[in-house]
Design a protein around this motif. Structure first.
Motif, short mmCIF file in Angstrom:
data_model
loop_
_atom_site.label_atom_id
_atom_site.label_comp_id
_atom_site.label_asym_id
_atom_site.label_seq_id
_atom_site.Cartn_x
_atom_site.Cartn_y
_atom_site.Cartn_z
N GLU A 560 32.15 -28.56 41.53
CA GLU A 560 31.24 -28.13 42.59
C GLU A 560 30.87 -29.37 43.39
O GLU A 560 30.17 -30.25 42.91
CB GLU A 560 30.00 -27.50 41.98
N ASP A 561 31.41 -29.44 44.63
CA ASP A 561 31.15 -30.59 45.49
C ASP A 561 30.01 -30.34 46.47
O ASP A 561 29.76 -31.17 47.35
CB ASP A 561 32.42 -30.95 46.29
N PHE A 562 29.33 -29.22 46.34
CA PHE A 562 28.20 -28.87 47.20
C PHE A 562 28.57 -28.97 48.68
O PHE A 562 27.91 -29.62 49.48
CB PHE A 562 26.99 -29.74 46.88
N VAL A 617 30.44 -32.01 31.08
CA VAL A 617 29.93 -31.82 32.43
C VAL A 617 29.38 -33.16 32.92
O VAL A 617 28.82 -33.93 32.13
CB VAL A 617 28.85 -30.72 32.47
N GLU A 618 29.54 -33.42 34.21
CA GLU A 618 29.09 -34.69 34.79
C GLU A 618 28.49 -34.46 36.16
O GLU A 618 28.93 -33.57 36.91
CB GLU A 618 30.27 -35.66 34.92
N TRP A 689 24.75 -41.88 36.89
CA TRP A 689 25.73 -40.88 36.48
C TRP A 689 25.33 -40.32 35.11
O TRP A 689 24.95 -41.08 34.21
CB TRP A 689 27.12 -41.51 36.39
N LEU A 690 25.43 -39.01 34.96
CA LEU A 690 25.01 -38.34 33.74
C LEU A 690 26.14 -37.46 33.22
O LEU A 690 26.82 -36.78 34.00
CB LEU A 690 23.78 -37.47 33.99
N ARG A 691 26.32 -37.46 31.91
CA ARG A 691 27.31 -36.60 31.27
C ARG A 691 26.71 -35.92 30.04
O ARG A 691 25.88 -36.51 29.34
CB ARG A 691 28.54 -37.39 30.80
N ILE A 692 27.16 -34.70 29.78
CA ILE A 692 26.87 -34.01 28.53
C ILE A 692 28.17 -33.41 28.02
O ILE A 692 28.88 -32.73 28.76
CB ILE A 692 25.81 -32.90 28.71
N TYR A 749 27.68 -33.94 43.00
CA TYR A 749 28.68 -32.98 42.50
C TYR A 749 28.28 -32.54 41.11
O TYR A 749 27.41 -33.14 40.46
CB TYR A 749 30.08 -33.60 42.47
N LEU A 750 28.97 -31.52 40.63
CA LEU A 750 28.92 -31.12 39.23
C LEU A 750 30.35 -30.81 38.82
O LEU A 750 31.01 -29.95 39.44
CB LEU A 750 28.04 -29.89 39.02
N ARG A 751 30.85 -31.51 37.78
CA ARG A 751 32.24 -31.35 37.37
C ARG A 751 32.33 -31.06 35.88
O ARG A 751 31.66 -31.70 35.07
CB ARG A 751 33.04 -32.63 37.67
#
Length: 765
Positions: A560-562, A617-618, A689-692, A749-751
């Motif tokens: 999702e690149d908004f 997810v990032e 930057w955040l990741r789960i 974004y959300l990837r």
């Protein structure tokens, strides 16, 4: 098989090396156990204190001169239904079997300056100037009106006491520089530098962690207080010296939030015992964007909230973290939201690329594990060296501290040969009137470490071929017991002298001698009249050289690149009309409301997780939390959301004067809500930057592990939170925690990516 005493040709010695290694392991393996066989070797299993207590928190540790390991704990009730004690003592010889010794103080000998209802917390123990010095927290004193905290000190000739309290605190309550009241003065830890200077460390989230020079007897502060960390991040600090670096290790987040306790330990290092300390990214622990390199965090097994530790070293030179944790299935000692059940755990430390990592980064262990090595090889009776295994030693005087001892008249040698190339010798020695030396190897390849009380030196002579080199370090030789260590690991030679043997040598020599080829030979001791005890010979520990794997992004599942304003595929919980897509990002003003607690006015933007399989997810977040303004708890980031009362939130957040990344967890607990957090790495100033990563375990639980990056390239992986089996939580974004001052979060974004969830177990050797 008898090992010949006549020197053999080097080629024969090399052929015997594997056999000698097996013999050495057999000597260190308990009778009836097969070496290397995890089914028959003696093992331990966390928590190690379960045999005598339900909770044993904030552990401090020292090996007494009698050979026992003594572990001290804070003043919680020892067992369910028990009373608050005045701190506790227990001891073990092997970290498997334990003996509880009682409380450190009782009502008759507790500090006279302690308020009536004060508790005694967080002990730290050292052997200084011939006696045991105990530091501890007093949670309230009679020295001031209103609540305050202070550091007490007590001494004893023996590790089990009785301890005599000094009439005044070693660190008195410290008034705030601005406003009323006092800053946190808790969690003491001692340390001795290689020049013999003593230090004391103390502090809390409220005011930061500090250090100061201490007198030779360890009983008074002699130097100015030096700040080591910014406030609102570290407590439970501990300092060790390793490879000429000083390491501060401290605990962060919640110690005591029941099933949502997220305690972790992080570190920074310095060339000075008073800092400045920086992490592996170069970030100072004094920076508002707080630094810290992960040492241990919860990994998804039963143990959470792992921290407030001490460090012990076994006879192989392996460092062990001694810490407390919480079983997430049994978090309370009695009633929910009462005293947390925090037993003691132990696990080995691997020093990897200059940083301490518990179990190579795998975190707390569960199930049977190989314990610290506490006994000697070569048939030596470590706590009674004259009893066998060494020729030339005679029975020494019965010592009030050491018990059975040996006297060294002239020279002595082990009856069996140590293996070639890799040997570690440790002994306690006293009555040092003349030089004492330990020799490894023979003839043209040897290493000799000599303690000379007259010259005040520790000298190491290495001989390779015909050439001998000598390196010395000066120090003040104490009249009481000292610990001497000599370790040879290929070309690397280490010699240390210390009082406490807690990674705080008062003298140290490190040598790298190319060409050194240490042959198999007896260990030789020389000295006139010295008394020794706790003699051990072992092969040096072999540590991991790489950290365990972490999740890595694989094939892209969804991005999702908004770039569309309709947010197709997303859904709102309490839509925020001011959140909109513009300029290739989702812009979302930080809302006044929060998700934490029974009232949940804040919005949540959600979409379904891609699958029940492993995935990651990032997002990239821009959020300007200006440290010049009070923005407490303003935050934005990712959320794992089952409902308003069951979620995990990974966000860049303002906490007091700091900016951190918190992986928080709220869940229902006993008709109420429990919330706690774990700290993961550090945020970037402009972009974070955040990741789960997600994993479904064999029990059907959903595991989520968090990571953060300040530059988009180097990632720090942290704690794991667990959700009960059932429908997978949704994944989303949040921007909340306070509308003033006005600030807007921008999500680039959300990837979603495929990933592999690595095992948290380190292969047993």
């Amino acid at each position: 098989m008898m090992v010949p005493h006549r020197p053999l040709p080097r080629r024969v010695r090399r052929s015997l090396a594997p056999l000698l290694a097996v013999l050495l392991l057999l000597a260190a393996t308990p009778a009836g156990a097969a070496p290397g066989d995890p089914e028959t070797r003696v093992t331990y299993e966390n928590p190690v204190t379960d045999g005598f207590s339900d909770t044993y928190a904030d552990p401090a540790v020292i090996q007494g001169k009698d050979g026992w390991w003594y572990v001290y704990a804070t003043a919680d009730p020892l067992v369910s239904g028990g009373d608050f004690g005045l701190m506790h003592m227990a001891r073990t010889r092997d970290w498997v079997d334990w003996e509880y010794l009682g409380t450190i103080f009782d009502e008759s000998d507790k500090p006279g300056y302690a308020a009536q209802d004060a508790l005694l917390w967080a002990p730290d123990i050292r052997y200084v100037d011939g006696r045991y010095v105990l530091y501890f927290t007093v949670t309230d004193t009679v020295l001031n009106d209103g609540p305050d905290t202070a550091i007490g000190v007590a001494t004893s000739p023996r590790p089990e006491g009785p301890f005599t309290v000094a009439p005044e605190p070693i660190v008195e309550p410290r008034p705030r520089e601005e406003g009323e009241g006092f800053v946190g003065t808790i969690d003491p830890a001692g340390f001795t530098d290689a020049d013999g200077q003593n230090y004391l460390y103390f502090g809390a989230y409220d005011g930061g962690f500090w250090g100061a020079e201490v007198s030779d007897d360890g009983l008074s502060v002699t130097g100015e207080h030096t700040r080591l960390t910014v406030g609102d991040r570290y407590e439970g600090g501990y300092v060790v010296r390793h490879d000429d670096w000083y390491y501060f290790m401290g605990s962060s987040a919640n110690c005591c939030a029941g099933p949502t306790t997220g305690y972790t330990v992080s570190s920074g290092r310095s060339r000075s015992p008073l800092g400045p300390f920086v992490d592996d990214t170069g970030q100072s622990l004094l920076d508002p964007y707080v630094g810290g390199t992960n040492v241990i965090h919860q990994n998804g097994n039963e143990f959470i909230g792992v921290g407030h530790h001490a460090v012990a070293t076994d006879v192989t030179g392996r460092d062990w973290m001694v810490y407390h944790g919480i079983d997430r299935g049994r978090p309370w000692l009695e009633e929910p939201f009462g005293v947390n059940r925090r037993p003691t755990l132990i696990d080995p430390i691997d020093w990897i690329d200059g940083w301490p990592r518990v179990r190579a980064g795998a975190g707390p262990s569960a199930g049977p594990q190989v314990p610290p090595v506490t006994e000697s090889a070569l048939g030596i009776v470590s706590d009674d060296p004259a009893a066998g295994g060494t020729r030339g030693l005679v029975a020494g005087p019965a010592d009030p501290l050491g018990g059975e001892t040996a006297r060294l008249h002239g020279s002595a040698r082990t009856a069996a040969r140590a293996p070639e190339g890799r040997v570690r010798v440790r002994l306690d020695v006293t009555r040092l009137d003349r030089p004492v030396s330990v020799t490894l190897g023979a003839r043209r390849d040897s290493v000799v470490a000599t303690v000379d009380p007259r010259a005040g030196t520790l000298a190491v002579a290495t001989t390779s071929g015909r050439a001998t080199e000598v390196v010395t370090d000066r120090y003040a030789v104490a009249p009481a017991w000292q610990t001497l260590v000599l370790e040879v690991d290929g070309p690397e030679v280490l010699a240390q002298v210390s009082e406490s043997d807690l990674s705080d040598p008062a003298a140290e020599v490190r040598v790298t001698r190319g060409g050194l080829d240490l042959p198999s030979a007896p260990v030789r001791l020389r000295g006139g009249g010295a008394v020794l005890d706790n003699l051990t010979v072992a092969e040096p520990a072999v540590e991991a050289t790489e950290t365990v794997p972490v999740p890595e992004p694989g094939a892209e599942i969804l991005t999702e690149d908004f770039d569309s304003t309709d947010l197709e595929g997303w859904s709102w919980v309490r839509q925020n009309a001011d959140a909109r897509v513009s300029g290739g990002a989702l812009s979302w003003p930080v809302e006044e409301g929060e998700l934490v607690g029974p009232e949940n006015p804040a919005g949540v933007l959600l979409r379904d997780a891609p699958s029940d399989e492993d995935w990651m997810v990032e997002t990239r977040l821009e959020l300007d939390l200006d440290v010049r303004e009070e923005q407490n708890f303003q935050q934005a980031g990712l959320v794992v959301y089952r409902d308003d009362d069951d979620f995990a939130r990974l966000s860049k957040v303002a906490i007091g004067g700091t900016r951190q990344v918190e992986f928080g967890r709220e869940r229902p607990e006993a008709d109420d809500l429990s919330y706690g957090g774990s700290i993961v790495g550090r945020p970037g100033r402009d972009q974070t930057w955040l990741r789960i990563a997600h994993h479904l375990n064999a029990d059907g639980e959903h595991l989520y592990r968090a990571a953060t990056s300040h530059d988009g390239e180097s990632w720090t992986w942290g704690a794991v939170w667990t959700f009960e089996p059932g429908e997978a939580p949704r994944i989303g974004l949040v921007s909340q925690g306070g509308a003033r001052p006005e600030v807007t979060a921008r999500f680039a974004y959300l990837r979603f990516h495929e990933t592999t969830w690595p095992s948290s177990e380190v292969p047993r050797s």
